[in-house]
Design an enzyme around this catalytic site. Structure first.
Site, PDB file in Angstrom:
ATOM      1  N   GLY A  43       0.780  -1.238   0.000  1.00 56.56           N
ATOM      2  CA  GLY A  43       0.000   0.000   0.000  1.00 56.56           C
ATOM      3  C   GLY A  43       0.809   1.285   0.000  1.00 56.56           C
ATOM      4  O   GLY A  43       0.338   2.316  -0.462  1.00 56.56           O
ATOM      5  N   GLU A  98       3.894   3.993   6.261  1.00 54.47           N
ATOM      6  CA  GLU A  98       2.691   3.192   6.013  1.00 54.47           C
ATOM      7  C   GLU A  98       1.660   4.006   5.250  1.00 54.47           C
ATOM      8  O   GLU A  98       1.620   5.225   5.370  1.00 54.47           O
ATOM      9  CB  GLU A  98       2.062   2.825   7.369  1.00 54.47           C
ATOM     10  CG  GLU A  98       2.068   1.372   7.739  1.00 54.47           C
ATOM     11  CD  GLU A  98       1.139   0.469   6.934  1.00 54.47           C
ATOM     12  OE1 GLU A  98       0.939   0.696   5.731  1.00 54.47           O
ATOM     13  OE2 GLU A  98       0.643  -0.488   7.531  1.00 54.47           O
ATOM     14  N   ASP A  99       0.790   3.338   4.521  1.00 56.73           N
ATOM     15  CA  ASP A  99      -0.301   4.044   3.848  1.00 56.73           C
ATOM     16  C   ASP A  99      -1.364   4.476   4.857  1.00 56.73           C
ATOM     17  O   ASP A  99      -1.760   5.622   4.911  1.00 56.73           O
ATOM     18  CB  ASP A  99      -0.913   3.196   2.716  1.00 56.73           C
ATOM     19  CG  ASP A  99      -1.301   1.782   3.164  1.00 56.73           C
ATOM     20  OD1 ASP A  99      -1.055   1.416   4.328  1.00 56.73           O
ATOM     21  OD2 ASP A  99      -1.867   1.042   2.337  1.00 56.73           O
ATOM     22  N   ASP A 102      -5.118   1.676  10.648  1.00 60.48           N
ATOM     23  CA  ASP A 102      -6.539   1.350  10.785  1.00 60.48           C
ATOM     24  C   ASP A 102      -6.753   0.657  12.137  1.00 60.48           C
ATOM     25  O   ASP A 102      -6.798   1.335  13.165  1.00 60.48           O
ATOM     26  CB  ASP A 102      -6.910   0.466   9.580  1.00 60.48           C
ATOM     27  CG  ASP A 102      -8.391   0.187   9.458  1.00 60.48           C
ATOM     28  OD1 ASP A 102      -9.187   1.117   9.538  1.00 60.48           O
ATOM     29  OD2 ASP A 102      -8.751  -0.984   9.274  1.00 60.48           O
ATOM     30  N   LYS A 130      -7.207   6.261  10.698  1.00 60.48           N
ATOM     31  CA  LYS A 130      -8.633   6.076  11.017  1.00 60.48           C
ATOM     32  C   LYS A 130      -8.722   5.735  12.491  1.00 60.48           C
ATOM     33  O   LYS A 130      -8.861   4.563  12.855  1.00 60.48           O
ATOM     34  CB  LYS A 130      -9.176   4.869  10.241  1.00 60.48           C
ATOM     35  CG  LYS A 130      -9.623   5.091   8.842  1.00 60.48           C
ATOM     36  CD  LYS A 130     -10.362   3.821   8.398  1.00 60.48           C
ATOM     37  CE  LYS A 130     -10.283   3.577   6.935  1.00 60.48           C
ATOM     38  NZ  LYS A 130     -10.738   2.226   6.557  1.00 60.48           N
ATOM     39  N   PHE A 151     -14.249   2.537   3.859  1.00 57.80           N
ATOM     40  CA  PHE A 151     -13.182   1.850   3.148  1.00 57.80           C
ATOM     41  C   PHE A 151     -12.747   2.716   1.984  1.00 57.80           C
ATOM     42  O   PHE A 151     -13.551   3.143   1.161  1.00 57.80           O
ATOM     43  CB  PHE A 151     -13.622   0.470   2.657  1.00 57.80           C
ATOM     44  CG  PHE A 151     -12.427  -0.372   2.319  1.00 57.80           C
ATOM     45  CD1 PHE A 151     -11.668  -0.965   3.325  1.00 57.80           C
ATOM     46  CD2 PHE A 151     -12.010  -0.515   1.004  1.00 57.80           C
ATOM     47  CE1 PHE A 151     -10.529  -1.691   3.021  1.00 57.80           C
ATOM     48  CE2 PHE A 151     -10.867  -1.249   0.703  1.00 57.80           C
ATOM     49  CZ  PHE A 151     -10.133  -1.844   1.711  1.00 57.80           C
ATOM     50  N   ASP A 158      -5.651  -0.299  -1.929  1.00 55.83           N
ATOM     51  CA  ASP A 158      -6.418  -1.177  -2.813  1.00 55.83           C
ATOM     52  C   ASP A 158      -7.670  -1.740  -2.174  1.00 55.83           C
ATOM     53  O   ASP A 158      -7.828  -1.757  -0.960  1.00 55.83           O
ATOM     54  CB  ASP A 158      -5.562  -2.382  -3.212  1.00 55.83           C
ATOM     55  CG  ASP A 158      -5.402  -3.387  -2.050  1.00 55.83           C
ATOM     56  OD1 ASP A 158      -4.997  -2.952  -0.947  1.00 55.83           O
ATOM     57  OD2 ASP A 158      -5.716  -4.568  -2.230  1.00 55.83           O
ATOM     58  N   ARG A 164      -5.311   0.874  -6.901  1.00 55.93           N
ATOM     59  CA  ARG A 164      -4.069   1.451  -6.358  1.00 55.93           C
ATOM     60  C   ARG A 164      -3.560   2.590  -7.222  1.00 55.93           C
ATOM     61  O   ARG A 164      -2.840   3.464  -6.766  1.00 55.93           O
ATOM     62  CB  ARG A 164      -2.967   0.385  -6.280  1.00 55.93           C
ATOM     63  CG  ARG A 164      -3.205  -0.726  -5.269  1.00 55.93           C
ATOM     64  CD  ARG A 164      -1.917  -1.538  -5.097  1.00 55.93           C
ATOM     65  NE  ARG A 164      -2.114  -2.826  -4.460  1.00 55.93           N
ATOM     66  CZ  ARG A 164      -2.121  -3.039  -3.152  1.00 55.93           C
ATOM     67  NH1 ARG A 164      -1.949  -2.031  -2.328  1.00 55.93           N
ATOM     68  NH2 ARG A 164      -2.284  -4.243  -2.659  1.00 55.93           N
TER      69      ARG A 164
HETATM   70  P1  IMP Z   1      -4.447  -2.336  10.189  1.00 57.59           P
HETATM   71  O1  IMP Z   1      -3.545  -3.496  10.448  1.00 57.59           O
HETATM   72  O2  IMP Z   1      -5.898  -2.719  10.391  1.00 57.59           O
HETATM   73  O3  IMP Z   1      -4.085  -1.067  10.905  1.00 57.59           O
HETATM   74  O4  IMP Z   1      -4.435  -2.049   8.636  1.00 57.59           O
HETATM   75  C1  IMP Z   1      -3.337  -1.650   7.984  1.00 57.59           C
HETATM   76  C2  IMP Z   1      -3.382  -2.068   6.536  1.00 57.59           C
HETATM   77  O5  IMP Z   1      -4.696  -2.410   6.097  1.00 57.59           O
HETATM   78  C3  IMP Z   1      -2.976  -0.903   5.696  1.00 57.59           C
HETATM   79  O6  IMP Z   1      -1.590  -0.911   5.484  1.00 57.59           O
HETATM   80  C4  IMP Z   1      -3.772  -1.097   4.430  1.00 57.59           C
HETATM   81  O7  IMP Z   1      -3.029  -1.864   3.502  1.00 57.59           O
HETATM   82  C5  IMP Z   1      -5.004  -1.846   4.849  1.00 57.59           C
HETATM   83  N1  IMP Z   1      -6.168  -0.952   5.010  1.00 57.59           N
HETATM   84  C6  IMP Z   1      -6.728  -0.505   6.141  1.00 57.59           C
HETATM   85  N2  IMP Z   1      -7.782   0.285   5.907  1.00 57.59           N
HETATM   86  C7  IMP Z   1      -7.890   0.362   4.560  1.00 57.59           C
HETATM   87  C8  IMP Z   1      -8.787   1.064   3.672  1.00 57.59           C
HETATM   88  O8  IMP Z   1      -9.715   1.800   4.052  1.00 57.59           O
HETATM   89  N3  IMP Z   1      -8.549   0.878   2.344  1.00 57.59           N
HETATM   90  C9  IMP Z   1      -7.544   0.102   1.854  1.00 57.59           C
HETATM   91  N4  IMP Z   1      -6.683  -0.558   2.647  1.00 57.59           N
HETATM   92  C10 IMP Z   1      -6.859  -0.432   3.987  1.00 57.59           C
HETATM   93 MG    MG Z   2      -4.022  -3.423   1.369  1.00 57.37          MG
END
Ligand code: IMP
Ligand code: MG
Length: 178
Positions: A43, A98-99, A102, A130, A151, A158, A164
């Site tokens: 990402g 990081e992108d 979440d 978020k 989302f 993606d 992407r």
């Molecule tokens: P986490 O582990 O839940 O914090 O999520 C981190 C990863 O989930 C990010 O690096 C993204 O690749 C993916 N992700 C989380 N939320 C989104 C979203 O809204 N759209 C796309 N990818 C997401």
């Molecule tokens: Mg992803």
């Protein structure tokens, strides 16, 4: 592709301006240092390429592959890190790029992994945050934008490996993933 999008949340211009601001903060905070930037694939690839070019310091660039989503829009709760840390972290000023932050599952796992190797410092730079979705307490030191609990796709992010390549960040119509 555009028919799948609900709303543009951050335009190309907004992102460009914010990425330059984040780069300037990093230049200031790491002046005279040689940070190790670790991008979390896949990402981060667009954000990383842009912010790296706003950083005017000598820096080392590495990547890790992490995934917790697969073909869904919610975290699976476990993270797989696809590459081993085959580079030196001990004593380094590490910045994870990081992108999006979440649930926090991915970044907390990466943070633990890196901290075990005894870096001199560790900071997190995330383009998007978020906070309402957090399951594990982890915060980023540099955040581009706070975003709503929707989302989102584009600028590297993606859904099922698509979208992407959008130059902006948009929310996806729920019917696309439900
Ligand atoms: P986490 O582990 O839940 O914090 O999520 C981190 C990863 O989930 C990010 O690096 C993204 O690749 C993916 N992700 C989380 N939320 C989104 C979203 O809204 N759209 C796309 N990818 C997401
Ligand atoms: Mg992803």
């Amino acid at each position: 592709m555009k028919e799948d999008l609900k709303e543009i949340l951050f335009s190309e211009e907004q992102i460009k301006k914010r990425v330059m601001e984040l780069g300037a903060l990093i230049n200031e905070d790491y002046a005279f240092k040689t940070p190790l930037l670790i991008g979390v694939l896949k990402g981060c690839f667009v954000f990383f390429a842009d912010i790296a070019r706003c950083i005017n310091l000598k820096c080392e660039i590495r990547f890790l592959v992490a995934s917790s989503y697969g073909y869904t829009t919610v975290t699976s709760g476990s993270v797989s890190v696809g590459t081993t840390l085959d580079f030196e972290i001990t004593g380094r000023d590490v910045i994870i790029v990081e992108d999006i932050l979440d649930s926090g599952v991915t970044l907390s796992a990466l943070r633990e992994l890196i901290l075990k190797q005894d870096p001199l410092s560790l900071k997190i730079c995330a383009l998007l945050d978020k906070p309402s979705r957090r399951q594990i307490p982890v915060s980023a030191d540099y955040v581009g934008f706070l975003c709503p609990d929707e989302f989102i796709v584009g600028y590297g992010l993606d859904y099922a490996e698509r979208y992407r390549n959008l130059p902006f960040i948009a929310s996806l119509k729920p019917e696309v993933y439900s």
